[in-house]
Design an enzyme around this catalytic site. Structure first.
Site, mmCIF file in Angstrom:
data_model
loop_
_atom_site.group_PDB
_atom_site.id
_atom_site.type_symbol
_atom_site.label_atom_id
_atom_site.label_comp_id
_atom_site.label_asym_id
_atom_site.label_seq_id
_atom_site.Cartn_x
_atom_site.Cartn_y
_atom_site.Cartn_z
ATOM 1 N N HIS A 162 -10.732 2.508 -12.526
ATOM 2 C CA HIS A 162 -10.072 1.990 -13.727
ATOM 3 C C HIS A 162 -8.640 1.598 -13.362
ATOM 4 O O HIS A 162 -8.264 1.660 -12.173
ATOM 5 C CB HIS A 162 -10.114 3.028 -14.855
ATOM 6 C CG HIS A 162 -9.622 4.395 -14.451
ATOM 7 N ND1 HIS A 162 -8.297 4.651 -14.152
ATOM 8 C CD2 HIS A 162 -10.267 5.576 -14.252
ATOM 9 C CE1 HIS A 162 -8.162 5.926 -13.838
ATOM 10 N NE2 HIS A 162 -9.337 6.507 -13.873
ATOM 11 N N GLY A 211 -5.909 3.086 -13.630
ATOM 12 C CA GLY A 211 -5.146 4.138 -12.933
ATOM 13 C C GLY A 211 -5.305 3.985 -11.429
ATOM 14 O O GLY A 211 -4.325 3.958 -10.675
ATOM 15 N N HIS A 212 -6.552 3.859 -11.000
ATOM 16 C CA HIS A 212 -6.810 3.654 -9.573
ATOM 17 C C HIS A 212 -6.181 2.334 -9.103
ATOM 18 O O HIS A 212 -5.634 2.253 -8.003
ATOM 19 C CB HIS A 212 -8.317 3.605 -9.302
ATOM 20 C CG HIS A 212 -9.060 4.848 -9.718
ATOM 21 N ND1 HIS A 212 -9.964 4.849 -10.743
ATOM 22 C CD2 HIS A 212 -9.034 6.109 -9.244
ATOM 23 C CE1 HIS A 212 -10.478 6.065 -10.889
ATOM 24 N NE2 HIS A 212 -9.922 6.852 -9.989
ATOM 25 N N GLY A 223 -14.227 7.197 -7.392
ATOM 26 C CA GLY A 223 -14.887 6.017 -7.934
ATOM 27 C C GLY A 223 -14.868 5.925 -9.441
ATOM 28 O O GLY A 223 -14.088 6.598 -10.110
HETATM 29 P P1 AMP Z 1 -10.210 10.440 -9.129
HETATM 30 O O1 AMP Z 1 -11.099 9.287 -8.809
HETATM 31 O O2 AMP Z 1 -10.240 10.877 -10.548
HETATM 32 O O3 AMP Z 1 -10.353 11.566 -8.147
HETATM 33 O O4 AMP Z 1 -8.734 9.906 -8.916
HETATM 34 C C1 AMP Z 1 -8.329 9.318 -7.720
HETATM 35 C C2 AMP Z 1 -6.843 9.096 -7.749
HETATM 36 O O5 AMP Z 1 -6.505 8.262 -8.864
HETATM 37 C C3 AMP Z 1 -6.061 10.409 -7.916
HETATM 38 O O6 AMP Z 1 -4.898 10.343 -7.106
HETATM 39 C C4 AMP Z 1 -5.709 10.380 -9.373
HETATM 40 O O7 AMP Z 1 -4.557 11.124 -9.683
HETATM 41 C C5 AMP Z 1 -5.487 8.907 -9.604
HETATM 42 N N1 AMP Z 1 -5.593 8.604 -11.030
HETATM 43 C C6 AMP Z 1 -6.616 8.921 -11.866
HETATM 44 N N2 AMP Z 1 -6.330 8.542 -13.121
HETATM 45 C C7 AMP Z 1 -5.095 7.978 -13.085
HETATM 46 C C8 AMP Z 1 -4.230 7.396 -14.053
HETATM 47 N N3 AMP Z 1 -4.576 7.318 -15.331
HETATM 48 N N4 AMP Z 1 -3.019 6.921 -13.649
HETATM 49 C C9 AMP Z 1 -2.660 7.004 -12.339
HETATM 50 N N5 AMP Z 1 -3.423 7.533 -11.386
HETATM 51 C C10 AMP Z 1 -4.619 8.016 -11.745
#
Ligand code: AMP
Length: 282
Positions: free
Chosen positions: A34, A36-37, A31
């Site tokens: 952003h 990236g997600h 959660g």
């Molecule tokens: P998290 O919520 O941080 O556990 O991330 C969930 C997913 O989003 C994971 O597969 C991360 O690698 C991906 N993710 C997080 N930040 C980025 C980003 N800047 N660019 C691409 N994918 C991302």
């Protein structure tokens, strides 16, 4: 978009789409969404008939002194972003639904660990593979999407899917960055103003290493040393700088195959990671 809190209900929804012969794309996250997600969701939307997003801050993957309590959360905002990005089902299980009793089954992993984040976050990847095994069994996706920002996680998920025979196709999505190169991360909000100004140097140091390798630098130690020198100006404390084979994550002294150059920097209230994968064409 439907918001689902119950595991049973999530299973019923997926079953319905499976019977119709539809594919399911699954994006697991913690959660505080952003761009990236959003890029993972865009890839899922493009490829799969149905998109499932999970938001679950998994306590199992946080160590005792880690930032579980500081981890940013905003359910309402996540719901809006999910809706905007075409999510069909937003799965947000409560902790006691995912872990109703203390876990008596423990998955362990001894490949693609012992390096990078596993050095300073012992147990982190056990927590990751445990929650993903549960989520994969609940959602039964056709495809799952992971970001290369967490490249070790991608390598670990690749191993999990291969070795436990999950019938899931893993998609690896490039890192989305701010205009100044800083990798987007939910944790960036925990940087002070001064730290935020210094942090772009992390990626600049990595790009420098990438260029050096492409231009023929094959000595992994020299690459590491050059990153160490450059990255000092990024402030914070260096947690690691490593050059390893990818995706096996084995040590390498002479760079003659695809490698990852990866770093982790600890700031006051946030630990940031970033990497570049450099493909060597022999
Ligand atoms: P998290 O919520 O941080 O556990 O991330 C969930 C997913 O989003 C994971 O597969 C991360 O690698 C991906 N993710 C997080 N930040 C980025 C980003 N800047 N660019 C691409 N994918 C991302």
């Amino acid at each position: 978009m439907e918001i689902i809190n119950s595991i049973t209900q999530m299973r019923e929804k997926v079953k319905h789409h499976q019977i119709l012969g539809q594919t399911v794309g699954f994006v697991p996250t913690m959660g505080y969404l952003h761009e990236g997600h959003a890029s993972l969701l865009a890839a899922a939307k493009k490829e799969a008939d149905i998109v499932v997003l999970s938001v679950f801050v998994n306590p199992l993957q946080f160590g005792e002194n880690e930032d579980l309590d500081n981890y940013p959360r905003d359910e309402k905002r996540d719901q809006t972003i999910a809706q905007k990005n075409g999510v069909d089902y937003l799965f947000m299980p409560a902790i006691d639904r995912m872990y109703p009793t203390e876990m008596g089954i423990h998955l362990s992993i001894n490949q693609r660990v012992g390096v990078l984040c596993d050095r300073t976050r012992p147990g982190h990847f056990q927590g990751v593979i445990t929650v993903l095994t549960k989520l994969f069994n609940i959602v039964e996706p056709t495809f799952t999407y992971f970001g290369m920002k967490d490249a070790q996680q991608v390598a670990v998920v690749d191993l999990l899917i291969q070795q436990l025979n999950f019938n899931i196709q893993l998609r690896m999505i490039p890192t989305v960055r701010e205009a100044d190169g800083l990798a987007k991360s939910s944790r960036n909000v925990n940087l002070s103003e001064a730290e935020r100004k210094q942090a772009p140097l992390i990626y600049q140091s990595l790009k420098h290493a990438e260029t050096a390798i492409i231009n023929g630098e094959a000595d992994a130690e020299k690459v590491t040393a050059a990153v160490a020198t450059k990255i000092k100006a990024a402030g914070g404390t260096i947690d690691y700088i490593e050059v390893l084979t990818y995706p096996e994550l084995l040590p390498i002294t002479t760079i003659n195959q695809t490698v990852i150059v990866a770093v982790a920097i600890k700031y006051q209230r946030a630990r940031l990671i970033d990497n570049v994968i450099v493909n060597i064409v022999n």
